[in-house]
Design an enzyme around this catalytic site. Structure first.
Site, PDB file in Angstrom:
ATOM      1  CG  ASN A  53      43.629  38.366  34.122  1.00  0.00           C
ATOM      2  OD1 ASN A  53      43.826  36.745  33.899  1.00  0.00           O
ATOM      3  ND2 ASN A  53      43.304  39.306  33.974  1.00  0.00           N
ATOM      4  CG  ASP A  54      40.870  41.725  32.820  1.00  0.00           C
ATOM      5  OD1 ASP A  54      41.180  41.342  34.400  1.00  0.00           O
ATOM      6  OD2 ASP A  54      41.865  42.015  31.999  1.00  0.00           O
ATOM      7  CD1 TRP A  78      47.370  37.415  34.247  1.00  0.00           C
ATOM      8  CD2 TRP A  78      49.397  36.673  33.507  1.00  0.00           C
ATOM      9  NE1 TRP A  78      47.721  37.230  32.736  1.00  0.00           N
ATOM     10  CE2 TRP A  78      48.899  37.990  32.490  1.00  0.00           C
ATOM     11  CE3 TRP A  78      50.721  36.748  33.379  1.00  0.00           C
ATOM     12  CZ2 TRP A  78      49.162  38.403  31.370  1.00  0.00           C
ATOM     13  CZ3 TRP A  78      51.619  37.126  31.974  1.00  0.00           C
ATOM     14  CH2 TRP A  78      50.663  38.458  31.230  1.00  0.00           C
ATOM     15  CD  GLU A 236      45.370  46.907  33.916  1.00  0.00           C
ATOM     16  OE1 GLU A 236      46.971  46.953  33.588  1.00  0.00           O
ATOM     17  OE2 GLU A 236      45.225  46.366  34.906  1.00  0.00           O
TER      18      GLU A 236
HETATM   19  C1  FRU Z   1      43.691  44.214  34.199  1.00  0.00           C
HETATM   20  C2  FRU Z   1      45.091  43.600  32.937  1.00  0.00           C
HETATM   21  C3  FRU Z   1      44.327  44.904  31.360  1.00  0.00           C
HETATM   22  C4  FRU Z   1      44.849  43.299  30.681  1.00  0.00           C
HETATM   23  C5  FRU Z   1      44.567  41.564  31.252  1.00  0.00           C
HETATM   24  C6  FRU Z   1      46.030  40.324  30.668  1.00  0.00           C
HETATM   25  O1  FRU Z   1      43.539  43.069  34.593  1.00  0.00           O
HETATM   26  O2  FRU Z   1      45.701  43.896  32.845  1.00  0.00           O
HETATM   27  O3  FRU Z   1      44.719  45.166  31.885  1.00  0.00           O
HETATM   28  O4  FRU Z   1      44.432  43.196  29.547  1.00  0.00           O
HETATM   29  O5  FRU Z   1      44.904  41.908  33.176  1.00  0.00           O
HETATM   30  O6  FRU Z   1      45.366  39.330  31.500  1.00  0.00           O
END
Ligand code: FRU
Length: 518
Positions: A53-54, A78, A236
């Site tokens: 993800n991010d 995840w 976020e």
């Molecule tokens: C955003 C988020 C962040 C967090 C991460 C966890 O997509 O929820 O806030 O740090 O992903 O994977």
């Protein structure tokens, strides 16, 4: 005797080198084959396997752009978060690196940033080596499962070999937390004027700013946003930086905030605020919501620290928490957006943040001659290609009334309608291919308001990469990023003119894009 020994040594060295080369070629070949999977983007970053993800720790150092990212190596959903790692010289061609940060007893490694500590303020640098310091959130799932709220604290780690190996700071966490449920995603930058590090951190429905002289001891200095902006979900992945307003000497500060739900078309979205930062407080007079991207698939995006020429380059995660874990890919899941250059423009009283693919993307695009086309009233222009799976479509026009349509032999279609009466672009992926893997993916039209689009000729640019489409209107003034999963490649491109006047499309091109993995 000595000569014989030397000879044997040389033979062994040659054999060892050959084996290494062969195995390197083996890896390259394997990568090529592997990266041909259905839906695998060909000019966007994806992890070799598993869940991503991010983007995290975007930083330039010693000739390379680092891309760290939220990564779970053991599944395509995840899980306990690591920082995956890749490097690039141009932010287009990427080399995958070993995992940079692993979870430890203080928790999973959530999102954060990285800085180059040139003055060695942290003291982590030894023998004159400049430390790269990562600032991230620790997350304790075990505490959350027991109903505790003190799950998120901030930690740091450093690397003295340009991101190859990492050491976590022995006195982590550097910011503890006992009261806030959501308290994460530190973005740190060096603030010249106050000669200090500034951290922007999200705390549920607002951001908190912290200051530090050494990256280890942090003082809270202010907060922003409880009563401003969109609050459809938890805030976020913040980012704060300064930009010059194009064509002027005026400078403004931009605060980017992602929200997990409540984006303009449902689910995750990225908003921004234009304002001022005096070293302590961020203020903004903005009253309306501003979206960096109106599409459903650009989330948690942040910008590079330490770029040459101080360019602001943004990368987002090309997905949406609504359906991210269900998208129909097998070996890996999720891609990053193209790196996009951010710029600030003023339209009347309003500032808009443009985001547009960095120049080096053009090196992948076939160099073909543009043409001018005119479409008569109630007529259409249609062309069929072998495949449009890696394609750039671009043109200029003055009109705000036409429909663009991609389709394949199975009549799966994507349409993008420009409508001057409502000042909207309507993106329809409801019949684009696989849509029913999750309810929210293909259940409605997505809209983008283009109310400040100039009356003059403007550019429309579309980049299609197997399972994504990025639409840039007027050099990134208005942007939509959308995932698509056609069961066969789209092969036909159509423009419809449903109005009573003819429409000119100039500089029209449909160009192939090469793969970065070949
Ligand atoms: C955003 C988020 C962040 C967090 C991460 C966890 O997509 O929820 O806030 O740090 O992903 O994977």
């Amino acid at each position: 005797m000595k000569k014989v020994a030397l000879y044997i040594f040389l033979i062994i060295t040659v054999i060892a080198c050959n084996e290494q080369n062969n195995s390197k070629e083996g890896v390259a070949l394997e990568t090529k084959l592997k990266f041909k999977e259905k839906y695998r983007p060909q000019f966007h970053f994806t992890p070799e396997k598993s869940w991503m993800n991010d983007p995290n720790g975007l930083v330039y150092n010693e000739g390379v752009y680092h891309l760290f990212y939220q990564y779970y190596p053991d599944a395509t959903v995840w899980g306990p978060m690591h920082w995956g790692h890749a490097v690039s010289k141009d932010m287009i061609h990427w080399e995958h690196k070993p995992i940079a940060l692993f979870p430890d007893k203080q928790g999973f490694i959530f999102s954060g940033s990285a800085v180059i500590d040139k003055e060695n303020t942290s003291g982590f640098g030894i023998d004159g080596k400049i430390p790269m310091v990562a600032i991230y959130t620790y997350f304790r799932l075990d505490i959350e499962k027991k109903g505790g709220i003190n799950t998120q604290t901030q930690g740091i780690a450093y690397s003295l070999d340009n991101g190859e190996t990492w050491t976590k700071y022995e006195n982590n966490p550097v910011i503890d937390n006992t009261t806030l449920k959501d308290f994460r995603d530190p973005k740190v930058f060096w603030h010249k004027e106050t000669k200090s590090w500034i951290m922007t951190l999200v705390a549920g429905d607002h951001v908190k700013f912290y200051r530090s002289l050494n990256l280890k001891k942090w003082d809270e200095i202010s907060d922003f946003g409880k009563n401003q902006g969109a609050h459809g979900g938890v805030w976020e992945c913040p980012d704060l930086f300064k930009l010059k307003v194009a064509g002027t000497n005026e400078e403004k500060w931009v605060l980017i905030i992602s929200i997990g739900t409540g984006g303009p078309n449902g689910g995750s979205g990225t908003q921004y605020f234009i304002g001022d930062f005096d070293g302590t407080n961020f203020t903004s007079e903005q009253t309306e919501f501003k979206w960096l991207d109106w599409g459903t698939d650009n989330y948690a995006g942040v910008t590079y620290n330490n770029t040459p020429n101080s360019e602001r380059i943004f990368i987002g995660w090309m997905s949406n928490w609504q359906y991210a874990v269900s998208t129909p890919t097998k070996e890996w899941r999720s891609a990053m957006t193209l790196p996009r250059k951010l710029s600030l423009k003023k339209y009347g009283d309003s500032y808009l943040l443009h985001n547009y693919p960095i120049k080096s993307v053009t090196s992948l695009i076939e160099d073909i001659k543009p043409k001018n086309i005119k479409i008569e009233p109630k007529d259409e222009w249609v062309d069929v290609y072998e495949s449009l799976n890696k394609t750039e479509i671009s043109f200029k026009t003055k009109s705000k009334d036409f429909v663009l349509m991609l389709s394949n032999k199975k009549e799966e279609t994507v349409s993008i309608k420009f409508d001057s009466a409502s000042n909207l672009v309507l993106f329809d992926r409801t019949k684009s291919g696989l849509v029913d893997f999750q309810l929210d993916f293909g259940n409605k039209l997505h809209y983008m308001s283009i109310d400040k689009l100039p009356e003059t000729f403007y550019e429309v640019r579309i980049l299609i990469d197997n399972s994504s489409l990025e639409l840039f209107v007027n050099d990134g003034q208005y942007v939509m990023t959308e995932q698509l999963f056609p069961t066969e490649n789209y092969t036909s491109f159509k423009i419809e003119n449903n109005t009573d006047t003819s429409i000119d499309f100039t500089n029209f091109r449909v160009a192939k894009i090469s793969s970065i993995w070949e």
